[in-house]
Design a protein around this motif. Structure first.
Motif, PDB file in Angstrom:
ATOM      1  N   ASN A   1      57.353  34.841  37.885  1.00  0.00           N
ATOM      2  CA  ASN A   1      56.870  36.231  37.840  1.00  0.00           C
ATOM      3  C   ASN A   1      55.450  36.299  37.278  1.00  0.00           C
ATOM      4  O   ASN A   1      54.607  37.053  37.764  1.00  0.00           O
ATOM      5  CB  ASN A   1      57.812  37.110  37.020  1.00  0.00           C
ATOM      6  CG  ASN A   1      59.130  37.338  37.711  1.00  0.00           C
ATOM      7  OD1 ASN A   1      59.249  37.155  38.930  1.00  0.00           O
ATOM      8  ND2 ASN A   1      60.145  37.717  36.953  1.00  0.00           N
ATOM      9  N   THR A   2      55.189  35.495  36.239  1.00  0.00           N
ATOM     10  CA  THR A   2      53.853  35.457  35.638  1.00  0.00           C
ATOM     11  C   THR A   2      52.823  34.948  36.653  1.00  0.00           C
ATOM     12  O   THR A   2      51.712  35.487  36.769  1.00  0.00           O
ATOM     13  CB  THR A   2      53.843  34.581  34.373  1.00  0.00           C
ATOM     14  OG1 THR A   2      54.837  35.060  33.468  1.00  0.00           O
ATOM     15  CG2 THR A   2      52.489  34.592  33.703  1.00  0.00           C
ATOM     16  N   MET A   3      53.196  33.909  37.403  1.00  0.00           N
ATOM     17  CA  MET A   3      52.287  33.361  38.416  1.00  0.00           C
ATOM     18  C   MET A   3      52.037  34.372  39.530  1.00  0.00           C
ATOM     19  O   MET A   3      50.889  34.528  39.995  1.00  0.00           O
ATOM     20  CB  MET A   3      52.857  32.055  38.978  1.00  0.00           C
ATOM     21  CG  MET A   3      52.816  30.908  37.993  1.00  0.00           C
ATOM     22  SD  MET A   3      53.607  29.404  38.581  1.00  0.00           S
ATOM     23  CE  MET A   3      52.678  29.040  40.029  1.00  0.00           C
ATOM     24  N   GLU A   4      53.072  35.067  39.959  1.00  0.00           N
ATOM     25  CA  GLU A   4      52.909  36.093  41.000  1.00  0.00           C
ATOM     26  C   GLU A   4      52.021  37.227  40.499  1.00  0.00           C
ATOM     27  O   GLU A   4      51.161  37.726  41.224  1.00  0.00           O
ATOM     28  CB  GLU A   4      54.276  36.647  41.431  1.00  0.00           C
ATOM     29  CG  GLU A   4      55.065  35.721  42.312  1.00  0.00           C
ATOM     30  CD  GLU A   4      54.379  35.476  43.649  1.00  0.00           C
ATOM     31  OE1 GLU A   4      53.863  36.422  44.258  1.00  0.00           O
ATOM     32  OE2 GLU A   4      54.353  34.298  44.066  1.00  0.00           O
ATOM     33  N   HIS A   5      52.221  37.612  39.250  1.00  0.00           N
ATOM     34  CA  HIS A   5      51.400  38.668  38.663  1.00  0.00           C
ATOM     35  C   HIS A   5      49.936  38.216  38.600  1.00  0.00           C
ATOM     36  O   HIS A   5      49.019  38.985  38.937  1.00  0.00           O
ATOM     37  CB  HIS A   5      51.924  39.034  37.269  1.00  0.00           C
ATOM     38  CG  HIS A   5      51.167  40.147  36.621  1.00  0.00           C
ATOM     39  ND1 HIS A   5      51.210  41.446  37.074  1.00  0.00           N
ATOM     40  CD2 HIS A   5      50.324  40.153  35.548  1.00  0.00           C
ATOM     41  CE1 HIS A   5      50.437  42.208  36.322  1.00  0.00           C
ATOM     42  NE2 HIS A   5      49.888  41.437  35.381  1.00  0.00           N
TER      43      HIS A   5
ATOM     44  N   SER B   1      43.904  38.603  43.384  1.00  0.00           N
ATOM     45  CA  SER B   1      43.633  39.273  44.669  1.00  0.00           C
ATOM     46  C   SER B   1      42.872  40.580  44.440  1.00  0.00           C
ATOM     47  O   SER B   1      41.922  40.897  45.165  1.00  0.00           O
ATOM     48  CB  SER B   1      44.931  39.559  45.407  1.00  0.00           C
ATOM     49  OG  SER B   1      45.605  38.387  45.719  1.00  0.00           O
ATOM     50  N   GLN B   2      43.296  41.326  43.430  1.00  0.00           N
ATOM     51  CA  GLN B   2      42.600  42.585  43.117  1.00  0.00           C
ATOM     52  C   GLN B   2      41.172  42.326  42.659  1.00  0.00           C
ATOM     53  O   GLN B   2      40.249  43.063  43.015  1.00  0.00           O
ATOM     54  CB  GLN B   2      43.359  43.359  42.041  1.00  0.00           C
ATOM     55  CG  GLN B   2      44.636  43.996  42.536  1.00  0.00           C
ATOM     56  CD  GLN B   2      45.372  44.739  41.421  1.00  0.00           C
ATOM     57  OE1 GLN B   2      45.028  44.619  40.251  1.00  0.00           O
ATOM     58  NE2 GLN B   2      46.387  45.498  41.807  1.00  0.00           N
TER      59      GLN B   2
ATOM     60  N   GLN C   1      35.495  42.566  43.797  1.00  0.00           N
ATOM     61  CA  GLN C   1      34.199  41.905  43.913  1.00  0.00           C
ATOM     62  C   GLN C   1      33.588  42.139  45.303  1.00  0.00           C
ATOM     63  O   GLN C   1      32.387  42.370  45.426  1.00  0.00           O
ATOM     64  CB  GLN C   1      34.333  40.404  43.631  1.00  0.00           C
ATOM     65  CG  GLN C   1      34.534  40.095  42.172  1.00  0.00           C
ATOM     66  CD  GLN C   1      34.780  38.613  41.920  1.00  0.00           C
ATOM     67  OE1 GLN C   1      35.192  37.875  42.817  1.00  0.00           O
ATOM     68  NE2 GLN C   1      34.542  38.185  40.680  1.00  0.00           N
ATOM     69  N   LYS C   2      34.421  42.094  46.340  1.00  0.00           N
ATOM     70  CA  LYS C   2      33.914  42.375  47.690  1.00  0.00           C
ATOM     71  C   LYS C   2      33.415  43.804  47.801  1.00  0.00           C
ATOM     72  O   LYS C   2      32.366  44.071  48.399  1.00  0.00           O
ATOM     73  CB  LYS C   2      35.003  42.101  48.726  1.00  0.00           C
ATOM     74  CG  LYS C   2      35.287  40.639  48.962  1.00  0.00           C
ATOM     75  CD  LYS C   2      36.371  40.446  50.000  1.00  0.00           C
ATOM     76  CE  LYS C   2      36.675  38.975  50.215  1.00  0.00           C
ATOM     77  NZ  LYS C   2      37.742  38.760  51.197  1.00  0.00           N
ATOM     78  N   GLU C   3      34.172  44.759  47.228  1.00  0.00           N
ATOM     79  CA  GLU C   3      33.745  46.155  47.245  1.00  0.00           C
ATOM     80  C   GLU C   3      32.437  46.328  46.480  1.00  0.00           C
ATOM     81  O   GLU C   3      31.561  47.080  46.896  1.00  0.00           O
ATOM     82  CB  GLU C   3      34.829  47.058  46.641  1.00  0.00           C
ATOM     83  CG  GLU C   3      36.038  47.238  47.522  1.00  0.00           C
ATOM     84  CD  GLU C   3      37.118  48.094  46.856  1.00  0.00           C
ATOM     85  OE1 GLU C   3      36.873  48.645  45.767  1.00  0.00           O
ATOM     86  OE2 GLU C   3      38.206  48.185  47.438  1.00  0.00           O
TER      87      GLU C   3
END
Length: 141
Positions: free
Chosen positions: A23-27, A33-34, A39-41
């Motif tokens: 769960n920690t890794m997925e978080h 990703s965010q 950064q792209k925005e």
């Protein structure tokens, strides 16, 4: 390497601790990703901001050029009138005043003709418009 191997082995055990690690890794993956998306925005917004600044500078340069042209035109106009001698200007003003006087007399004659006749000019829209226009000062129109 040992740490990664230990975490990998722990994930394979399928117990409560492995689930918490998963769960920690997925978080963490979601947060990464965010961050990448933000950064792209940011890069996109910075590019737009730079474009707006460029356009603003171009507009500022254009305004400066236009103002310079207006100043030059004003100076040339002032020079034109300065070069004209006072005799020409007085002659032109005298001619304009004479023409205004003639137009005023003609307007008064037509207005008196209409008012002196027994025609009800207030009811006729065309005559009413003519009488009202004749009452205007030719110098102001």
């Amino acid at each position: 390497m040992q740490l990664c191997d230990a975490i990998h082995n722990k994930l394979l055990e399928k117990n409560r601790e492995s689930q918490l690690i998963y769960n920690t890794m997925e978080h963490s993956k979601g947060l990464c990703s965010q961050i990448v998306k933000s950064q792209k925005e940011t890069v996109t917004l910075e590019a737009k901001w730079i474009e707006v600044r460029k356009r603003r500078m171009e507009l500022k340069e254009t305004c400066t050029k236009v103002l310079a042209e207006l100043r030059a035109m004003k100076e040339s106009e002032n020079n034109f009138f300065a070069q004209m001698d006072d005799g020409k200007i007085r002659k032109i003003n005298k001619y304009i005043a004479k023409e205004i006087d003639i137009v005023t007399v003609i307007q008064n004659v037509f207005q008196r003709l209409i008012l002196g006749s027994s025609v009800n000019w207030a009811e006729d829209p065309k005559l009413k418009e003519i009488v009202l226009k004749l009452g205007q000062n030719p110098a102001s129109s």
